[in-house]
Design a protein around this motif. Structure first.
Motif, PDB file in Angstrom:
ATOM      1  N   SER A  48      24.981 -29.109  55.865  1.00  0.00           N
ATOM      2  CA  SER A  48      26.435 -29.138  56.427  1.00  0.00           C
ATOM      3  C   SER A  48      27.139 -30.540  56.466  1.00  0.00           C
ATOM      4  O   SER A  48      28.194 -30.517  55.926  1.00  0.00           O
ATOM      5  CB  SER A  48      26.424 -28.376  57.832  1.00  0.00           C
ATOM      6  N   ALA A  49      26.056 -31.279  56.648  1.00  0.00           N
ATOM      7  CA  ALA A  49      26.495 -32.941  56.808  1.00  0.00           C
ATOM      8  C   ALA A  49      26.957 -33.465  55.546  1.00  0.00           C
ATOM      9  O   ALA A  49      27.804 -33.909  55.044  1.00  0.00           O
ATOM     10  CB  ALA A  49      25.572 -33.547  57.595  1.00  0.00           C
ATOM     11  N   ARG A  50      26.297 -33.138  54.518  1.00  0.00           N
ATOM     12  CA  ARG A  50      26.393 -33.344  53.079  1.00  0.00           C
ATOM     13  C   ARG A  50      27.621 -32.598  52.572  1.00  0.00           C
ATOM     14  O   ARG A  50      28.621 -33.330  51.984  1.00  0.00           O
ATOM     15  CB  ARG A  50      25.231 -33.082  51.912  1.00  0.00           C
ATOM     16  N   ARG A 178      30.115 -34.131  63.482  1.00  0.00           N
ATOM     17  CA  ARG A 178      30.944 -35.258  64.271  1.00  0.00           C
ATOM     18  C   ARG A 178      31.043 -36.327  63.144  1.00  0.00           C
ATOM     19  O   ARG A 178      30.460 -36.589  62.434  1.00  0.00           O
ATOM     20  CB  ARG A 178      30.319 -36.121  65.213  1.00  0.00           C
ATOM     21  N   LEU A 179      32.381 -36.905  62.900  1.00  0.00           N
ATOM     22  CA  LEU A 179      32.920 -37.808  61.720  1.00  0.00           C
ATOM     23  C   LEU A 179      33.129 -39.112  62.469  1.00  0.00           C
ATOM     24  O   LEU A 179      33.463 -39.258  63.671  1.00  0.00           O
ATOM     25  CB  LEU A 179      34.226 -37.470  61.208  1.00  0.00           C
ATOM     26  N   GLN A 180      32.273 -40.291  62.380  1.00  0.00           N
ATOM     27  CA  GLN A 180      32.450 -41.478  62.962  1.00  0.00           C
ATOM     28  C   GLN A 180      32.849 -42.418  61.626  1.00  0.00           C
ATOM     29  O   GLN A 180      32.526 -42.507  60.477  1.00  0.00           O
ATOM     30  CB  GLN A 180      30.854 -42.026  63.195  1.00  0.00           C
ATOM     31  N   VAL A 181      33.908 -43.359  62.181  1.00  0.00           N
ATOM     32  CA  VAL A 181      34.551 -44.255  61.459  1.00  0.00           C
ATOM     33  C   VAL A 181      34.605 -45.558  62.364  1.00  0.00           C
ATOM     34  O   VAL A 181      34.970 -45.717  63.090  1.00  0.00           O
ATOM     35  CB  VAL A 181      36.056 -44.150  60.896  1.00  0.00           C
ATOM     36  N   ARG A 206      21.943 -37.588  59.978  1.00  0.00           N
ATOM     37  CA  ARG A 206      23.269 -38.371  59.691  1.00  0.00           C
ATOM     38  C   ARG A 206      23.158 -38.553  58.194  1.00  0.00           C
ATOM     39  O   ARG A 206      22.123 -38.862  57.605  1.00  0.00           O
ATOM     40  CB  ARG A 206      23.091 -39.641  60.295  1.00  0.00           C
ATOM     41  N   VAL A 207      24.652 -38.543  57.807  1.00  0.00           N
ATOM     42  CA  VAL A 207      24.801 -38.531  56.283  1.00  0.00           C
ATOM     43  C   VAL A 207      25.668 -39.643  56.167  1.00  0.00           C
ATOM     44  O   VAL A 207      26.831 -39.498  56.540  1.00  0.00           O
ATOM     45  CB  VAL A 207      25.119 -37.251  55.268  1.00  0.00           C
ATOM     46  N   ASP A 208      25.635 -40.607  55.183  1.00  0.00           N
ATOM     47  CA  ASP A 208      26.566 -41.770  55.312  1.00  0.00           C
ATOM     48  C   ASP A 208      27.473 -41.260  53.760  1.00  0.00           C
ATOM     49  O   ASP A 208      26.715 -41.007  52.670  1.00  0.00           O
ATOM     50  CB  ASP A 208      26.004 -42.981  55.055  1.00  0.00           C
ATOM     51  N   SER A 215      30.565 -42.081  58.176  1.00  0.00           N
ATOM     52  CA  SER A 215      29.246 -41.151  58.242  1.00  0.00           C
ATOM     53  C   SER A 215      29.590 -39.747  59.032  1.00  0.00           C
ATOM     54  O   SER A 215      30.652 -39.755  59.904  1.00  0.00           O
ATOM     55  CB  SER A 215      28.364 -41.920  59.157  1.00  0.00           C
ATOM     56  N   VAL A 216      28.844 -38.927  58.817  1.00  0.00           N
ATOM     57  CA  VAL A 216      28.803 -37.395  59.296  1.00  0.00           C
ATOM     58  C   VAL A 216      27.759 -37.154  60.051  1.00  0.00           C
ATOM     59  O   VAL A 216      26.649 -37.226  59.591  1.00  0.00           O
ATOM     60  CB  VAL A 216      29.209 -36.393  58.350  1.00  0.00           C
ATOM     61  N   TYR A 217      27.715 -37.026  61.229  1.00  0.00           N
ATOM     62  CA  TYR A 217      26.561 -36.332  62.065  1.00  0.00           C
ATOM     63  C   TYR A 217      26.424 -34.929  62.456  1.00  0.00           C
ATOM     64  O   TYR A 217      27.718 -34.319  62.611  1.00  0.00           O
ATOM     65  CB  TYR A 217      26.453 -37.155  63.633  1.00  0.00           C
TER      66      TYR A 217
END
Length: 525
Positions: A48-50, A178-181, A206-208, A215-217
């Protein structure tokens, strides 16, 4: 095996062990299922993260393309490029607004045309992305801002936060994404928060992005593995319960089998724990030892010496008494043969046999092997027929007894007068001795009726020409009474208790010394 009262701890262990064995496959299976469920959740979270990263990269490609188109126009008057700014908003499906900058200051926007606002490049992660919690137009509404610069010129495009939350929701409806910037992150609820992204208790991933600075967690909350097991592995749950119940039942059956009298007796037989004890038999007149009854005793490794009434009935019921008696006779041959010089010729050895022996032709071979271990005529073997299980007359029994008599083996009826088959034995079998039960001997001088029965048994044996042995003689009065009636042999505590081999040989040697000394002529001077 009812030897002594079982230990409380052992009983508790036998009760708990089937439950423990039954729980083992269930717990082991649950552990494996839980491990498999966690691996499944990790794979789902990773996938799902990918997918989320891939989708957001496509969205940002659209936004970045608008910025690349507008960047060459930066520096030109706003009146010349404002139409181009609005055109990018219209043509690009994910672009919400466009802006041109010069010397880190916005001077033209698609919303207001000419507009002045300072730009801080440090707000942008890697100088390109900024996740912000709204602006002056839509405060509190998340926006993702993309910045592209070339020296003093720059282009800024914004992405509405609804596109972000929709992507997180649709890609992972059952997974928390969750989306991290940079120092900001957003979840499915659309709230922009600052700081580190909280971890997940289950399957954290975690996928960057390889193209943009985000990144998406992904992961799951506690208990999700058990929820997955209940919802997707119900058949495996049923199989585990079946295996647990089967294992517990098998353990219970095995414990019952292992703790059964038959299994315990077989173990003792293989461990050679059954040993002979000897109770002397004296002859009338001089009361010297003329023989001994061989009694089976059990030296248990934990319980010590076990009473025969606790194990002999089980051995007879299971048929193991035949093997136990055979081993007893083998021990007699090996243990007594080295001391044969202490025996007078015709020394009686009496061994108890049951109904099971009387159907076993191998009894003759066992008796012959015992007799062959001693010099000819040194031992007179007597088999005492017990009545716990009646002996049924028949061709096999008749042939067996006839062959034993030809070998010189005598037959005696044990505990005569107490069993229901004593008179039938006299009528059907050619016996040589009667053994008066100790209950009649004990009534000498006490009970007149029992004394009459005793006198009748002695008289009956005389009329039939049978030898007679009185058991249970404990007092001199009983000894003398039996002597007056010319009872051939006596046996009881008055003459000796059952004793192990070492004590029996020592006592027999002590008895022989006075006789030897008396027979030796005095030395001449």
């Amino acid at each position: 095996m009812p030897l002594h009262k079982s230990r409380r701890r052992a009983r508790l262990l036998r009760r708990l062990l089937p439950w423990l064995v039954g729980a083992l496959p269930v717990l082991g299976g649950l552990a494996i299922m839980h491990w498999q469920a966690e691996r499944e959740l990790q794979a789902r979270a990773q996938n799902s993260a990918r997918q989320a990263v891939s989708h957001l990269e496509q969205v940002l490609d659209n936004v970045a393309a608008a910025a690349r188109t507008l960047l060459p126009m930066a520096g030109r008057p706003c009146t010349e490029v404002d139409l181009a700014l609005r055109e990018q908003v219209t043509r690009r499906s994910f672009v919400r607004s466009t802006n041109l900058t010069l010397d880190d200051e916005i001077y033209c926007t698609s919303l207001f045309g000419e507009f002045r606002e300072k730009v801080d490049p440090t707000d942008y992660t890697d100088g390109s992305l900024w996740l912000m919690d709204g602006n002056s137009v839509t405060p509190g509404h998340p926006l993702l801002v993309y910045r592209l610069s070339d020296g003093a010129r720059g282009a800024i495009t914004t992405l509405d936060g609804d596109h972000l939350t929709s992507a997180l929701e649709l890609i992972g409806p059952d997974i928390d994404l969750r989306l991290q910037v940079g120092a900001h992150w957003i979840d499915k609820l659309g709230q922009v928060r600052q700081g580190a992204v909280p971890g997940y208790p289950v399957a954290p991933q975690r996928v960057d992005s390889r193209h943009y600075a985000f990144s998406v967690y992904s992961g799951f909350q506690a208990g999700q593995a058990w929820h997955l097991m209940r919802s997707e592995y119900p058949a495996l749950f049923g199989m585990l319960l079946f295996l647990g119940a089967g294992s517990g039942a098998a353990c219970y059956w095995q414990l019952r089998r292992a703790s059964s009298p038959r299994a315990e007796l077989q173990r003792a037989l293989e461990a050679d724990e059954f040993v002979p004890y000897f109770q002397p038999v004296v002859r009338c007149g001089d009361y010297r030892w003329s023989g001994a009854e061989v009694l089976m005793r059990w030296h248990h490794p934990r319980e010590g010496l076990v009473r025969p009434d606790l194990f002999i009935p089980y051995a007879e019921h299971s048929g193991q008494i035949v093997s136990m008696t055979r081993r007893l006779m083998e021990r007699l041959a090996s243990d007594l043969a080295p001391h044969a010089h202490l025996f007078e010729d015709g020394f009686h050895l009496a061994v108890n046999v049951t109904a099971a022996h009387c159907q076993d032709p191998g009894l003759c071979d066992d008796c012959q092997a015992l007799l062959d271990a001693f010099p000819p005529g040194r031992v007179q073997l007597t088999l005492e027929l017990t009545e716990r299980t009646p002996i049924t007359p028949g061709p096999i029994t008749d042939q067996l007894f006839e062959r034993l008599h030809r070998m010189g083996v005598l037959l005696a009826i044990d505990d005569f007068g107490t069993g229901q088959s004593s008179l039938d034995y006299l009528r059907h079998f050619n016996v040589d001795y009667l053994k008066i039960d100790q209950s009649f001997v004990g009534m000498i001088g006490v009970d007149a009726l029992s004394l009459h029965i005793l006198d009748s048994i002695i008289e009956l044996s005389a009329k039939l020409g049978l030898g007679i042995v009185a058991e249970g003689v404990e007092t001199a009065e009983q000894r003398d009474y039996l002597a007056r009636f010319d009872v051939d042999y006596q046996q009881g505590y008055l003459f000796g208790r059952p004793m192990p081999l070492g004590d029996f040989i020592k006592a027999l040697g002590d008895q022989q010394r006075p006789a030897v000394a008396e027979a030796t002529p005095p030395l001449r001077s």
